[in-house]
Design an enzyme around this catalytic site. Structure first.
Site, PDB file in Angstrom:
ATOM      1  N   THR A  14      -6.674  23.854   9.777  1.00  0.00           N
ATOM      2  CA  THR A  14      -6.485  25.306   9.651  1.00  0.00           C
ATOM      3  C   THR A  14      -5.213  25.630   8.857  1.00  0.00           C
ATOM      4  O   THR A  14      -5.231  26.444   7.929  1.00  0.00           O
ATOM      5  CB  THR A  14      -6.389  25.936  11.061  1.00  0.00           C
ATOM      6  OG1 THR A  14      -7.516  25.514  11.804  1.00  0.00           O
ATOM      7  CG2 THR A  14      -6.322  27.439  11.007  1.00  0.00           C
ATOM      8  N   VAL A  15      -4.127  24.994   9.212  1.00  0.00           N
ATOM      9  CA  VAL A  15      -2.844  25.288   8.558  1.00  0.00           C
ATOM     10  C   VAL A  15      -2.763  24.595   7.200  1.00  0.00           C
ATOM     11  O   VAL A  15      -2.414  25.215   6.193  1.00  0.00           O
ATOM     12  CB  VAL A  15      -1.663  24.837   9.457  1.00  0.00           C
ATOM     13  CG1 VAL A  15      -0.336  25.101   8.760  1.00  0.00           C
ATOM     14  CG2 VAL A  15      -1.711  25.555  10.801  1.00  0.00           C
ATOM     15  N   GLU A 130       9.998  26.356  10.893  1.00  0.00           N
ATOM     16  CA  GLU A 130       9.781  27.794  11.163  1.00  0.00           C
ATOM     17  C   GLU A 130       8.426  28.062  11.814  1.00  0.00           C
ATOM     18  O   GLU A 130       8.312  28.870  12.736  1.00  0.00           O
ATOM     19  CB  GLU A 130       9.892  28.577   9.852  1.00  0.00           C
ATOM     20  CG  GLU A 130       9.662  30.063   9.967  1.00  0.00           C
ATOM     21  CD  GLU A 130      10.720  30.754  10.811  1.00  0.00           C
ATOM     22  OE1 GLU A 130      10.401  31.107  11.949  1.00  0.00           O
ATOM     23  OE2 GLU A 130      11.858  30.929  10.350  1.00  0.00           O
ATOM     24  N   ILE A 137       5.902  34.764  12.287  1.00  0.00           N
ATOM     25  CA  ILE A 137       7.050  35.596  12.708  1.00  0.00           C
ATOM     26  C   ILE A 137       8.324  34.787  12.451  1.00  0.00           C
ATOM     27  O   ILE A 137       8.484  33.710  13.017  1.00  0.00           O
ATOM     28  CB  ILE A 137       6.960  35.924  14.218  1.00  0.00           C
ATOM     29  CG1 ILE A 137       5.664  36.668  14.521  1.00  0.00           C
ATOM     30  CG2 ILE A 137       8.161  36.727  14.665  1.00  0.00           C
ATOM     31  CD1 ILE A 137       5.456  36.917  16.004  1.00  0.00           C
ATOM     32  N   GLY A 188     -13.650  30.510  18.957  1.00  0.00           N
ATOM     33  CA  GLY A 188     -12.793  29.508  18.306  1.00  0.00           C
ATOM     34  C   GLY A 188     -11.311  29.820  18.407  1.00  0.00           C
ATOM     35  O   GLY A 188     -10.504  29.215  17.698  1.00  0.00           O
ATOM     36  N   GLU A 191      -8.922  26.362  22.591  1.00  0.00           N
ATOM     37  CA  GLU A 191      -9.341  24.967  22.448  1.00  0.00           C
ATOM     38  C   GLU A 191     -10.371  24.619  23.521  1.00  0.00           C
ATOM     39  O   GLU A 191     -10.432  25.270  24.562  1.00  0.00           O
ATOM     40  CB  GLU A 191      -8.125  24.044  22.674  1.00  0.00           C
ATOM     41  CG  GLU A 191      -6.932  24.335  21.805  1.00  0.00           C
ATOM     42  CD  GLU A 191      -7.035  23.660  20.454  1.00  0.00           C
ATOM     43  OE1 GLU A 191      -7.783  22.681  20.349  1.00  0.00           O
ATOM     44  OE2 GLU A 191      -6.380  24.150  19.514  1.00  0.00           O
ATOM     45  N   ASP A 202       2.443  25.427  25.922  1.00  0.00           N
ATOM     46  CA  ASP A 202       2.662  25.780  24.515  1.00  0.00           C
ATOM     47  C   ASP A 202       3.782  26.832  24.413  1.00  0.00           C
ATOM     48  O   ASP A 202       4.696  26.709  23.594  1.00  0.00           O
ATOM     49  CB  ASP A 202       1.348  26.323  23.923  1.00  0.00           C
ATOM     50  CG  ASP A 202       1.521  26.867  22.518  1.00  0.00           C
ATOM     51  OD1 ASP A 202       1.423  26.072  21.564  1.00  0.00           O
ATOM     52  OD2 ASP A 202       1.747  28.086  22.372  1.00  0.00           O
ATOM     53  N   LYS A 206       7.670  26.471  22.628  1.00  0.00           N
ATOM     54  CA  LYS A 206       8.238  27.413  21.650  1.00  0.00           C
ATOM     55  C   LYS A 206       9.531  28.033  22.181  1.00  0.00           C
ATOM     56  O   LYS A 206      10.493  28.242  21.432  1.00  0.00           O
ATOM     57  CB  LYS A 206       7.220  28.502  21.328  1.00  0.00           C
ATOM     58  CG  LYS A 206       5.987  27.956  20.598  1.00  0.00           C
ATOM     59  CD  LYS A 206       4.875  28.976  20.598  1.00  0.00           C
ATOM     60  CE  LYS A 206       3.640  28.480  19.878  1.00  0.00           C
ATOM     61  NZ  LYS A 206       2.477  29.359  20.095  1.00  0.00           N
ATOM     62  N   GLY A 303      -2.924  31.305  13.236  1.00  0.00           N
ATOM     63  CA  GLY A 303      -3.892  31.475  12.150  1.00  0.00           C
ATOM     64  C   GLY A 303      -3.397  30.759  10.909  1.00  0.00           C
ATOM     65  O   GLY A 303      -2.180  30.583  10.725  1.00  0.00           O
TER      66      GLY A 303
HETATM   67  N1  LIG Z   1      -3.476  26.817  13.860  1.00  0.00           N
HETATM   68  C1  LIG Z   1      -2.463  27.621  14.078  1.00  0.00           C
HETATM   69  O1  LIG Z   1      -2.611  28.845  14.131  1.00  0.00           O
HETATM   70  C2  LIG Z   1      -1.079  27.048  14.216  1.00  0.00           C
HETATM   71  C3  LIG Z   1       0.021  27.924  14.361  1.00  0.00           C
HETATM   72  C4  LIG Z   1       1.303  27.403  14.448  1.00  0.00           C
HETATM   73  C5  LIG Z   1       1.477  26.030  14.444  1.00  0.00           C
HETATM   74  N2  LIG Z   1       0.395  25.194  14.352  1.00  0.00           N
HETATM   75  C6  LIG Z   1       0.628  23.745  14.352  1.00  0.00           C
HETATM   76  O2  LIG Z   1       0.225  23.216  13.114  1.00  0.00           O
HETATM   77  C7  LIG Z   1      -0.268  21.898  13.288  1.00  0.00           C
HETATM   78  C8  LIG Z   1      -1.671  21.809  12.699  1.00  0.00           C
HETATM   79  O3  LIG Z   1      -2.511  22.740  13.348  1.00  0.00           O
HETATM   80  P1  LIG Z   1      -4.002  23.037  12.822  1.00  0.00           P
HETATM   81  O4  LIG Z   1      -4.470  24.206  13.593  1.00  0.00           O
HETATM   82  O5  LIG Z   1      -4.024  23.098  11.347  1.00  0.00           O
HETATM   83  O6  LIG Z   1      -4.764  21.730  13.318  1.00  0.00           O
HETATM   84  P2  LIG Z   1      -6.206  21.209  12.860  1.00  0.00           P
HETATM   85  O7  LIG Z   1      -7.002  22.311  12.281  1.00  0.00           O
HETATM   86  O8  LIG Z   1      -6.745  20.447  14.008  1.00  0.00           O
HETATM   87  O9  LIG Z   1      -5.854  20.189  11.679  1.00  0.00           O
HETATM   88  C9  LIG Z   1      -5.255  18.954  11.891  1.00  0.00           C
HETATM   89  C10 LIG Z   1      -5.351  18.139  10.622  1.00  0.00           C
HETATM   90  O10 LIG Z   1      -4.682  16.891  10.829  1.00  0.00           O
HETATM   91  C11 LIG Z   1      -5.568  15.853  10.396  1.00  0.00           C
HETATM   92  N3  LIG Z   1      -5.323  14.639  11.167  1.00  0.00           N
HETATM   93  C12 LIG Z   1      -5.532  14.440  12.489  1.00  0.00           C
HETATM   94  N4  LIG Z   1      -5.207  13.177  12.815  1.00  0.00           N
HETATM   95  C13 LIG Z   1      -4.802  12.588  11.666  1.00  0.00           C
HETATM   96  C14 LIG Z   1      -4.352  11.284  11.341  1.00  0.00           C
HETATM   97  N5  LIG Z   1      -4.235  10.341  12.261  1.00  0.00           N
HETATM   98  N6  LIG Z   1      -4.031  11.022  10.059  1.00  0.00           N
HETATM   99  C15 LIG Z   1      -4.147  11.964   9.100  1.00  0.00           C
HETATM  100  N7  LIG Z   1      -4.550  13.216   9.354  1.00  0.00           N
HETATM  101  C16 LIG Z   1      -4.878  13.522  10.619  1.00  0.00           C
HETATM  102  C17 LIG Z   1      -6.961  16.388  10.627  1.00  0.00           C
HETATM  103  O11 LIG Z   1      -7.847  15.649   9.808  1.00  0.00           O
HETATM  104  P3  LIG Z   1      -9.411  16.034   9.731  1.00  0.00           P
HETATM  105  O12 LIG Z   1      -9.456  17.344   9.007  1.00  0.00           O
HETATM  106  O13 LIG Z   1     -10.013  14.942   8.921  1.00  0.00           O
HETATM  107  O14 LIG Z   1      -9.874  16.103  11.132  1.00  0.00           O
HETATM  108  C18 LIG Z   1      -6.787  17.831  10.205  1.00  0.00           C
HETATM  109  O15 LIG Z   1      -6.933  17.966   8.820  1.00  0.00           O
HETATM  110  C19 LIG Z   1      -0.195  21.622  14.785  1.00  0.00           C
HETATM  111  O16 LIG Z   1       1.009  20.960  15.084  1.00  0.00           O
HETATM  112  C20 LIG Z   1      -0.182  23.001  15.401  1.00  0.00           C
HETATM  113  O17 LIG Z   1       0.454  23.060  16.660  1.00  0.00           O
HETATM  114  C21 LIG Z   1      -0.876  25.675  14.242  1.00  0.00           C
END
Ligand SMILES: NC(=O)c1ccc[n+]([C@@H]2O[C@H](COP(=O)([O-])OP(=O)(O)OC[C@H]3O[C@@H](n4cnc5c(N)ncnc54)[C@H](OP(=O)(O)O)[C@@H]3O)[C@@H](O)[C@H]2O)c1
Length: 426
Positions: A14-15, A130, A137, A188, A191, A202, A206, A303
Site C-alpha cells: 500500500t505505501v 515521519e 500528519i 479492508g 487486518e 499500534d 506511535k 492510507g
Molecule cells: N498502510 C498504511 O496506511 C500505513 C500507514 C503508516 C505506516 N505504515 C507502515 O508502512 C509499512 C508498510 O505498510 P503497507 O500497508 O504498505 O504494508 P503492505 O501493503 O503489507 O506491504 C508490505 C510490502 O512488503 C513486502 N514484503 C513483505 N515481506 C518481505 C520480504 N521478506 N522481503 C521483501 N519484501 C517484503 C510485501 O511484498 P509483496 O507485495 O510481494 O507481498 C509488500 O510489498 C508498515 O511498517 C506499516 O506499519 C502503513
C-alpha cells in the site's frame, strides 16, 4: 551528494506503491526541492509473482532485500515492508554501510528505534520516520523541528485509524464491536488479525515514538498503560452521545512533576475538546507546550498516499541532509504512576430496582470527593435493569479506584459496568 541519489525500497505494498509512483512521476520536482534527484533504482518484494498496479521502468524488482541494501547503486534505503525483526536487521545493515534510512515502520521503531538511532549517529547518517506516527500528519517534524524551544506538557491523540473507524461506525449505526470490526475487515480497513489495533498496541507504539521526541526520554512500549477497545459496549457509545461526547481510543502522554504518564485507553471525549469530532479515518494530535500553547494537527492517519506524503518528504529531507543524525533521547524515563494523575471519569452502573437508586449513587460519589458534572439515566427495558452513566470532575486515579470500590458495595448498585477516562470536562 551527487546530482542523483539511488534509492532502494524494500516493500511495494500500500505505501511502497504510492511512494514509487511519486518518485517515478515527479522526479524533477523532487530533485529541485532536494538539491539532487532521488532515483528509484531497486525494489524488493516478498512475492515476485504478485501483479502490481505501478509501472516501474528501469527499476530492478526482486525479492532480495539484503542485496538491495548492499548494492553500491543504492545510496538511500527506504523500508516500507513492515514487521519488526527482519525490517530492523535491514535498517541496521544499511546504517552500518553508512546509508541513510527512511522508514514508515512504527512497530520496528518502537522496539529497536533507540538502537537504530544510536547506530545512525555513530555512523554519521540520518534515520527518518515521519510516516511511522500519524502517516501524513507531520507530528514528528513539528516535535523534532518546530517546537525545539518549547517544553511540552502533554500529547493527546487519536492515532489509530482502524479503531476510530470501528468506534465511529458503532456510534452511527448502533453496531456492537464484533459487527463493526467485521464490516471494517470487509472494507479492508482492518487486518485479518486486528489485535495490534483493537488492543491498543499500534497506538502505544506511535505514542512512544512521539513521546521520545516531546519529552526527550527513552520510552518503550512497556511504559504505556495500554487498554484497547474490546470492552467498549454499544450502551457506552449511546450514553456518550447523550452526554454530548463520543468514545475514542485516546493516547495520552502527560508530564507530571517527576515523570511522564503514558496511557492508551478508551476515553469519553466531550464536545469542546479538540479531539471531539475526529471521526472515521481521521487522526489528530494535540501538542500542548509552554510557549506555543495547544497545537492541533489533524488529517488522514493512514492510507497509501497520505503515508507516501511523509515517506517522500523524508526522502527529500534525507537527500538534502544525509548526514544529519536523528534525535536521541537523553533521559531515562522515571517510573510513572497513572494513578497520581487527575482525570475526568465516565462511570456506568447497573442499578437495582430501588427507589432513588440514581440519586444515591450520585450522592455516594460526591461524598467520596468525585463531583458529578453530568448524568444520564437509562430506563429499565424488557429484562434489563435501569442504568446510570455519570461524568465526574477530574480526580486522582487512586481516589477513583476507591470510589468504584464503594459503588460496588452499595446496596442500590447491581454492578459497576464501565469506567473510563473522560476528557473535555470544564
Ligand atoms: N498502510 C498504511 O496506511 C500505513 C500507514 C503508516 C505506516 N505504515 C507502515 O508502512 C509499512 C508498510 O505498510 P503497507 O500497508 O504498505 O504494508 P503492505 O501493503 O503489507 O506491504 C508490505 C510490502 O512488503 C513486502 N514484503 C513483505 N515481506 C518481505 C520480504 N521478506 N522481503 C521483501 N519484501 C517484503 C510485501 O511484498 P509483496 O507485495 O510481494 O507481498 C509488500 O510489498 C508498515 O511498517 C506499516 O506499519 C502503513
Amino acid at each position: 551528494m551527487a546530482a542523483e541519489v539511488g534509492v532502494g525500497m524494500v516493500g511495494l505494498g500500500t505505501v511502497g506503491r504510492a511512494v514509487a509512483r511519486r518518485l517515478v512521476q515527479r522526479w524533477e520536482l523532487l530533485g529541485e526541492r532536494a538539491g539532487a534527484t532521488p532515483v528509484l533504482r531497486r525494489v524488493a518484494v516478498g512475492d515476485l509473482t504478485r501483479p502490481r498496479d505501478v509501472e516501474l521502468p528501469q527499476v530492478r524488482l526482486d525479492s532480495n532485500p539484503e542485496e538491495l541494501v548492499d548494492d553500491p547503486r543504492v545510496g538511500l534505503v527506504v523500508e516500507v515492508m513492515g514487521g519488526v525483526d527482519r525490517a530492523s536487521a535491514l535498517m541496521d545493515r544499511a546504517l552500518r554501510a553508512r546509508k541513510p534510512v527512511v522508514t514508515a515502520n512504527k512497530a520496528a521503531m518502537a522496539v529497536h528505534g533507540l538502537e537504530l538511532a544510536a547506530l545512525a549517529t555513530e555512523h554519521g547518517v540520518s534515520l527518518r520516520y515521519e510516516a511511522a506516527a500519524g502517516a501524513g500528519i507531520p507530528a514528528v517534524a513539528v516535535l523534532r523541528d518546530s517546537l525545539r524551544g518549547d517544553l511540552v506538557s502533554s500529547l493527546e491523540m487519536i492515532i489509530n485509524g482502524t479503531t476510530n473507524i470501528i468506534l465511529s461506525r458503532m456510534e452511527r449505526k448502533g453496531d456492537g464491536l464484533e459487527d463493526a470490526l467485521a464490516e471494517a475487515q470487509r472494507r479492508g480497513v482492518a487486518e485479518a488479525d486486528p489485535s495490534a489495533d483493537i488492543d491498543g498496541h499500534d497506538a502505544a507504539a506511535k505514542l512512544v515514538l512521539l513521546s521520545r521526541l516531546a519529552f526527550d526520554a527513552a520510552f518503550a512500549t512497556e511504559d504505556v498503560d495500554t487498554v484497547g477497545i474490546r470492552g467498549v459496549e454499544p450502551a457506552d457509545i449511546a450514553c456518550a452521545a447523550r452526554l454530548g461526547g463520543s468514545v475514542k481510543l485516546v493516547a495520552q502522554a502527560t508530564r507530571t512533576r517527576s515523570s511522564v504518564v503514558l496511557t492508551v485507553r478508551p476515553t469519553l471525549v466531550l464536545a469542546g475538546h479538540p479531539l471531539h469530532g475526529v471521526d472515521d479515518a481521521d487522526n489528530a494530535v494535540v501538542i500542548s507546550s509552554d510557549l506555543a500553547g495547544p497545537v492541533l494537527l489533524r488529517g488522514l492517519g493512514g492510507g497509501g498516499d497520505s503515508t507516501a506524503s511523509a515517506v517522500v518528504s523524508d526522502i527529500v529531507a534525507t537527500v538534502r541532509a544525509p548526514t544529519e543524525p536523528p534525535p536521541l533521547p537523553r533521559l531515562r524515563p522515571a517510573a510513572a504512576d497513572a494513578g497520581a494523575l487527575d482525570r475526568g471519569a465516565y462511570i456506568r452502573v447497573r442499578l437495582r430496582d430501588v427507589d432513588e437508586a440514581a440519586r444515591l449513587v450520585v450522592q455516594a460519589l460526591e461524598d467520596r470527593g468525585l463531583p458529578v458534572l453530568a448524568s444520564q439515566a437509562l430506563a429499565a427495558g424488557a429484562g434489563d435493569a435501569a442504568q446510570l452513566a455519570v461524568v465526574t470532575a477530574p480526580v486522582a486515579g487512586e481516589m477513583l479506584e476507591r470510589a468504584l470500590e464503594t459503588l460496588d458495595s452499595l446496596a442500590v448498585v447491581a454492578a459497576v459496568v464501565t469506567s473510563m477516562d473522560c476528557v473535555g470536562v470544564a
